[in-house]
Design a protein around this motif. Structure first.
Motif, PDB file in Angstrom:
ATOM      1  N   ALA A  70       0.834  -1.208   0.000  1.00 11.93           N
ATOM      2  CA  ALA A  70       0.000   0.000   0.000  1.00 11.93           C
ATOM      3  C   ALA A  70       0.867   1.255   0.000  1.00 11.93           C
ATOM      4  N   THR A  71       1.963   1.258   0.759  1.00 17.76           N
ATOM      5  CA  THR A  71       2.834   2.440   0.769  1.00 17.76           C
ATOM      6  C   THR A  71       3.441   2.674  -0.610  1.00 17.76           C
ATOM      7  N   GLU A  72       3.772   1.605  -1.313  1.00 17.67           N
ATOM      8  CA  GLU A  72       4.299   1.747  -2.678  1.00 17.67           C
ATOM      9  C   GLU A  72       3.238   2.333  -3.605  1.00 17.67           C
ATOM     10  N   LEU A  73       2.021   1.817  -3.501  1.00 18.60           N
ATOM     11  CA  LEU A  73       0.947   2.293  -4.368  1.00 18.60           C
ATOM     12  C   LEU A  73       0.566   3.744  -4.062  1.00 18.60           C
ATOM     13  N   LEU A  74       0.667   4.145  -2.806  1.00 19.92           N
ATOM     14  CA  LEU A  74       0.314   5.512  -2.432  1.00 19.92           C
ATOM     15  C   LEU A  74       1.240   6.545  -3.082  1.00 19.92           C
ATOM     16  N   ALA A  75       2.418   6.134  -3.474  1.00 23.64           N
ATOM     17  CA  ALA A  75       3.349   7.058  -4.130  1.00 23.64           C
ATOM     18  C   ALA A  75       2.850   7.468  -5.514  1.00 23.64           C
ATOM     19  N   ASP A  76       1.968   6.683  -6.092  1.00 20.15           N
ATOM     20  CA  ASP A  76       1.398   7.010  -7.399  1.00 20.15           C
ATOM     21  C   ASP A  76       0.098   7.775  -7.184  1.00 20.15           C
ATOM     22  N   ARG A  77       0.132   9.070  -7.432  1.00 23.89           N
ATOM     23  CA  ARG A  77      -1.031   9.937  -7.188  1.00 23.89           C
ATOM     24  C   ARG A  77      -2.236   9.593  -8.073  1.00 23.89           C
ATOM     25  N   HIS A  78      -2.023   8.845  -9.128  1.00 26.36           N
ATOM     26  CA  HIS A  78      -3.104   8.510 -10.044  1.00 26.36           C
ATOM     27  C   HIS A  78      -3.981   7.361  -9.534  1.00 26.36           C
ATOM     28  N   ILE A  79      -3.506   6.650  -8.530  1.00 24.27           N
ATOM     29  CA  ILE A  79      -4.266   5.514  -7.999  1.00 24.27           C
ATOM     30  C   ILE A  79      -5.105   5.999  -6.818  1.00 24.27           C
ATOM     31  N   LYS A  80      -6.399   5.792  -6.902  1.00 23.40           N
ATOM     32  CA  LYS A  80      -7.300   6.191  -5.822  1.00 23.40           C
ATOM     33  C   LYS A  80      -7.108   5.276  -4.615  1.00 23.40           C
ATOM     34  N   PRO A 116     -12.171   0.746   2.097  1.00 22.87           N
ATOM     35  CA  PRO A 116     -11.100   1.725   2.337  1.00 22.87           C
ATOM     36  C   PRO A 116     -10.912   2.073   3.814  1.00 22.87           C
ATOM     37  N   THR A 117     -11.994   2.046   4.601  1.00 23.52           N
ATOM     38  CA  THR A 117     -11.826   2.351   6.026  1.00 23.52           C
ATOM     39  C   THR A 117     -11.000   1.281   6.734  1.00 23.52           C
ATOM     40  N   HIS A 118     -11.072   0.039   6.257  1.00 25.93           N
ATOM     41  CA  HIS A 118     -10.247  -1.015   6.858  1.00 25.93           C
ATOM     42  C   HIS A 118      -8.775  -0.764   6.550  1.00 25.93           C
ATOM     43  N   LEU A 119      -8.492  -0.337   5.329  1.00 26.96           N
ATOM     44  CA  LEU A 119      -7.114   0.033   4.981  1.00 26.96           C
ATOM     45  C   LEU A 119      -6.659   1.198   5.844  1.00 26.96           C
ATOM     46  N   THR A 120      -7.493   2.209   5.951  1.00 31.85           N
ATOM     47  CA  THR A 120      -7.117   3.398   6.726  1.00 31.85           C
ATOM     48  C   THR A 120      -6.808   3.043   8.168  1.00 31.85           C
ATOM     49  N   ARG A 121      -7.651   2.235   8.777  1.00 31.12           N
ATOM     50  CA  ARG A 121      -7.452   1.848  10.179  1.00 31.12           C
ATOM     51  C   ARG A 121      -6.142   1.068  10.350  1.00 31.12           C
ATOM     52  N   ALA A 122      -5.906   0.080   9.487  1.00 29.06           N
ATOM     53  CA  ALA A 122      -4.684  -0.728   9.584  1.00 29.06           C
ATOM     54  C   ALA A 122      -3.450   0.117   9.272  1.00 29.06           C
ATOM     55  N   ARG A 148      -2.619   2.354  12.210  1.00 30.97           N
ATOM     56  CA  ARG A 148      -1.996   1.582  13.303  1.00 30.97           C
ATOM     57  C   ARG A 148      -0.537   1.280  12.986  1.00 30.97           C
ATOM     58  N   HIS A 149      -0.256   1.001  11.730  1.00 30.58           N
ATOM     59  CA  HIS A 149       1.089   0.596  11.299  1.00 30.58           C
ATOM     60  C   HIS A 149       2.051   1.785  11.186  1.00 30.58           C
ATOM     61  N   THR A 150       1.566   2.915  10.659  1.00 26.86           N
ATOM     62  CA  THR A 150       2.456   4.043  10.371  1.00 26.86           C
ATOM     63  C   THR A 150       2.228   5.271  11.240  1.00 26.86           C
ATOM     64  N   GLY A 151       1.064   5.342  11.876  1.00 29.02           N
ATOM     65  CA  GLY A 151       0.722   6.540  12.633  1.00 29.02           C
ATOM     66  C   GLY A 151       0.066   7.612  11.774  1.00 29.02           C
ATOM     67  N   LEU A 152      -0.086   7.338  10.473  1.00 27.98           N
ATOM     68  CA  LEU A 152      -0.702   8.276   9.540  1.00 27.98           C
ATOM     69  C   LEU A 152      -1.808   7.581   8.754  1.00 27.98           C
ATOM     70  N   SER A 153      -2.786   8.366   8.340  1.00 27.48           N
ATOM     71  CA  SER A 153      -3.780   7.818   7.410  1.00 27.48           C
ATOM     72  C   SER A 153      -3.122   7.717   6.036  1.00 27.48           C
ATOM     73  N   PRO A 154      -3.683   6.931   5.129  1.00 29.12           N
ATOM     74  CA  PRO A 154      -3.109   6.873   3.780  1.00 29.12           C
ATOM     75  C   PRO A 154      -3.026   8.258   3.124  1.00 29.12           C
ATOM     76  N   ARG A 155      -4.042   9.082   3.305  1.00 28.34           N
ATOM     77  CA  ARG A 155      -4.044  10.425   2.724  1.00 28.34           C
ATOM     78  C   ARG A 155      -2.933  11.288   3.329  1.00 28.34           C
ATOM     79  N   ALA A 156      -2.768  11.228   4.648  1.00 28.87           N
ATOM     80  CA  ALA A 156      -1.708  11.999   5.300  1.00 28.87           C
ATOM     81  C   ALA A 156      -0.330  11.494   4.873  1.00 28.87           C
ATOM     82  N   TYR A 157      -0.203  10.190   4.711  1.00 32.01           N
ATOM     83  CA  TYR A 157       1.057   9.619   4.236  1.00 32.01           C
ATOM     84  C   TYR A 157       1.372  10.149   2.844  1.00 32.01           C
TER      85      TYR A 157
END
Length: 76
Positions: free
Chosen positions: A20-30, A43-49, A52-61
């Motif tokens: 997920a962190t790799e995919l988040l680097a590509d701004r074109h992927i929702k 998506p909320t399950h991804l956000t929660r996990a 917990r793992h990084t201390g940031l939401s996917p959007r904040a990351y």
């Protein structure tokens, strides 16, 4: 880093979140598409996990990647 006492589900979750962190680097992927691609039912399950793992939401990351890139460019 993987631990000897890690559970299979814990290891799987770590792999999914690293991808997920790799995919988040590509701004074109929702983020919803990243959730599906990494095996999260919603998506909320991804956000929660991810939080917990990084201390940031996917959007904040993703925003932090912008900040890091700007800092690297300013240092050149």
């Amino acid at each position: 880093m993987l631990h000897e006492t890690a559970t299979l589900s814990g290891l799987l979750n770590e792999v999914r979140l690293r991808y997920a962190t790799e995919l988040l680097a590509d701004r074109h992927i929702k983020i919803i598409d990243i959730a599906v691609a990494t095996g999260f039912e919603h998506p909320t399950h991804l956000t929660r996990a991810f939080r917990r793992h990084t201390g940031l939401s996917p959007r904040a990351y993703r925003r932090s990647l912008d900040t890091n890139e700007a800092q690297k460019a300013a240092a050149i």
